[in-house]
Design a protein around this motif. Structure first.
Motif, PDB file in Angstrom:
ATOM      1  N   ASN A 142       0.926  -1.329   0.114  1.00 35.29           N
ATOM      2  CA  ASN A 142      -0.066  -0.037  -0.012  1.00 35.29           C
ATOM      3  C   ASN A 142       0.935   1.278   0.061  1.00 35.29           C
ATOM      4  O   ASN A 142       0.518   2.481   0.041  1.00 35.29           O
ATOM      5  N   LYS A 143       2.237   1.017   0.134  1.00 35.44           N
ATOM      6  CA  LYS A 143       2.977   2.409   0.261  1.00 35.44           C
ATOM      7  C   LYS A 143       3.777   2.326  -1.314  1.00 35.44           C
ATOM      8  O   LYS A 143       4.815   3.199  -1.439  1.00 35.44           O
ATOM      9  N   ASP A 144       3.250   1.790  -2.415  1.00 35.35           N
ATOM     10  CA  ASP A 144       3.936   1.676  -3.699  1.00 35.35           C
ATOM     11  C   ASP A 144       3.484   2.850  -4.320  1.00 35.35           C
ATOM     12  O   ASP A 144       2.488   3.044  -4.807  1.00 35.35           O
ATOM     13  N   ILE A 145       4.488   3.729  -4.344  1.00 30.38           N
ATOM     14  CA  ILE A 145       4.349   5.118  -4.648  1.00 30.38           C
ATOM     15  C   ILE A 145       4.155   5.084  -6.207  1.00 30.38           C
ATOM     16  O   ILE A 145       3.450   5.847  -6.971  1.00 30.38           O
ATOM     17  N   GLY A 146       4.991   4.612  -6.931  1.00 28.44           N
ATOM     18  CA  GLY A 146       5.098   4.415  -8.529  1.00 28.44           C
ATOM     19  C   GLY A 146       3.764   3.631  -9.132  1.00 28.44           C
ATOM     20  O   GLY A 146       3.515   3.801 -10.144  1.00 28.44           O
ATOM     21  N   CYS A 147       3.519   2.582  -8.442  1.00 29.70           N
ATOM     22  CA  CYS A 147       2.144   1.830  -8.937  1.00 29.70           C
ATOM     23  C   CYS A 147       0.990   1.943  -7.972  1.00 29.70           C
ATOM     24  O   CYS A 147       0.919   0.868  -7.295  1.00 29.70           O
ATOM     25  N   PRO A 148       0.492   3.022  -7.793  1.00 29.30           N
ATOM     26  CA  PRO A 148      -0.769   2.924  -6.707  1.00 29.30           C
ATOM     27  C   PRO A 148      -1.743   1.806  -6.692  1.00 29.30           C
ATOM     28  O   PRO A 148      -1.992   1.444  -7.865  1.00 29.30           O
ATOM     29  N   VAL A 149      -1.813   1.152  -5.481  1.00 30.31           N
ATOM     30  CA  VAL A 149      -3.015   0.187  -5.728  1.00 30.31           C
ATOM     31  C   VAL A 149      -4.288   0.315  -6.187  1.00 30.31           C
ATOM     32  O   VAL A 149      -4.528  -0.425  -7.094  1.00 30.31           O
ATOM     33  N   PRO A 150      -4.976   1.509  -6.039  1.00 29.77           N
ATOM     34  CA  PRO A 150      -6.087   1.734  -6.724  1.00 29.77           C
ATOM     35  C   PRO A 150      -5.862   1.789  -8.260  1.00 29.77           C
ATOM     36  O   PRO A 150      -6.820   1.412  -9.219  1.00 29.77           O
ATOM     37  N   LEU A 151      -4.839   2.275  -8.998  1.00 19.37           N
ATOM     38  CA  LEU A 151      -4.579   2.385 -10.446  1.00 19.37           C
ATOM     39  C   LEU A 151      -4.051   1.085 -11.007  1.00 19.37           C
ATOM     40  O   LEU A 151      -4.201   0.735 -12.005  1.00 19.37           O
ATOM     41  N   THR A 152      -3.385   0.278 -10.203  1.00 20.02           N
ATOM     42  CA  THR A 152      -2.802  -1.022 -10.456  1.00 20.02           C
ATOM     43  C   THR A 152      -3.523  -2.256  -9.965  1.00 20.02           C
ATOM     44  O   THR A 152      -4.443  -2.904 -10.708  1.00 20.02           O
ATOM     45  N   ALA A 153      -3.097  -2.698  -9.032  1.00 18.04           N
ATOM     46  CA  ALA A 153      -3.659  -3.805  -8.515  1.00 18.04           C
ATOM     47  C   ALA A 153      -5.057  -3.915  -8.013  1.00 18.04           C
ATOM     48  O   ALA A 153      -5.862  -4.748  -8.367  1.00 18.04           O
ATOM     49  N   GLY A 154      -5.623  -2.850  -7.469  1.00 18.47           N
ATOM     50  CA  GLY A 154      -6.972  -2.899  -7.209  1.00 18.47           C
ATOM     51  C   GLY A 154      -8.046  -2.902  -8.698  1.00 18.47           C
ATOM     52  O   GLY A 154      -8.735  -3.479  -8.787  1.00 18.47           O
ATOM     53  N   ALA A 155      -7.465  -2.150  -9.520  1.00 17.75           N
ATOM     54  CA  ALA A 155      -7.995  -1.961 -11.071  1.00 17.75           C
ATOM     55  C   ALA A 155      -7.962  -3.273 -11.554  1.00 17.75           C
ATOM     56  O   ALA A 155      -8.861  -3.876 -12.251  1.00 17.75           O
ATOM     57  N   THR A 156      -6.945  -3.853 -11.624  1.00 15.07           N
ATOM     58  CA  THR A 156      -6.538  -5.521 -12.043  1.00 15.07           C
ATOM     59  C   THR A 156      -7.445  -6.327 -11.607  1.00 15.07           C
ATOM     60  O   THR A 156      -8.217  -7.447 -12.188  1.00 15.07           O
ATOM     61  N   HIS A 157      -7.527  -6.392 -10.264  1.00 23.24           N
ATOM     62  CA  HIS A 157      -8.496  -7.303  -9.366  1.00 23.24           C
ATOM     63  C   HIS A 157      -9.832  -7.164  -9.871  1.00 23.24           C
ATOM     64  O   HIS A 157     -10.695  -8.269  -9.928  1.00 23.24           O
ATOM     65  N   LYS A 158     -10.311  -5.915 -10.129  1.00 21.80           N
ATOM     66  CA  LYS A 158     -11.890  -5.628 -10.594  1.00 21.80           C
ATOM     67  C   LYS A 158     -12.127  -6.358 -12.062  1.00 21.80           C
ATOM     68  O   LYS A 158     -13.097  -6.680 -12.213  1.00 21.80           O
TER      69      LYS A 158
END
Length: 194
Positions: A142-158
């Motif tokens: 959750n402290k990934d600055i370059g690949c923020p969770v909502p833009l990357t893993a969260g969106a991919t998960h959806k």
């Protein structure tokens, strides 16, 4: 590859590795990917556009590419603080580990570094991800600055049909180093879970 290996569990980390993994799963290979793990993914689409208003501005990509062309070691070292979350009191990463991690991408050519950066930002895999039924574990800090969770893993998960999202609290992009043992245990548990 498909003639030699009939099936596999596959793990990909960030940048183009996760994008390549997406292509591997959806392509017409004879390889059956049984389960997949995306660590610190850049999917599904990082670039800002009309249909991705929360994405990264093109100026950020242009700045990164100019920096890589001008001073690739300097660019990579400039990412170390956020990559490891060095400002955290919990961070136990040595300078030797930082130097080793920086040395890895420096083995690639400058052209490859530029193209990898460009590919990570402009590849739109939203439609491709919707067609993946392979079980996928997404691991992200959750402290990934370059690949923020909502833009990357969260969106991919959806977008994925069958995925599990595991967000590590107070962890950066470099979680494979900062939380290697915990991450390995999570991956093994995921692979062994029928």
């Amino acid at each position: 590859v498909g003639e030699i290996i009939k099936s596999s569990n596959t793990v990909g980390d960030a940048l183009t590795t996760a994008a390549s993994l997406t292509h591997l799963i959806t392509a017409a290979f004879k390889l059956e990917v049984v389960k997949a793990v995306y660590i610190g993914t850049t999917t599904p689409y990082l670039a800002k556009s009309a249909n991705n208003p929360d994405g990264i501005d093109r100026e950020v990509l242009d700045f990164a590419i100019d920096f890589i062309k001008r001073d690739r070691p300097g660019f990579i070292y400039s990412l170390a603080d956020d990559f490891f979350y060095l400002s955290s009191e919990e961070c136990k990463v040595s300078q030797h580990m930082i130097d080793w991690t920086v040395a890895i991408p420096l083995q690639a050519s400058a052209k490859a570094a530029v193209e990898m950066q460009r590919t990570a930002v402009v590849s739109d895999q939203r439609e491709e991800l919707k067609g993946i039924s392979t079980p996928v574990l997404l691991i992200h800090g959750n402290k990934d600055i370059g690949c923020p969770v909502p833009l990357t893993a969260g969106a991919t998960h959806k977008l994925l049909i069958n995925s599990t999202l595991k967000v590590y609290k107070e962890q950066p992009h470099g979680i494979y180093i900062s939380q290697g043992k915990m991450m390995a245990a999570d991956i093994i548990a995921f692979i062994n879970n029928n």
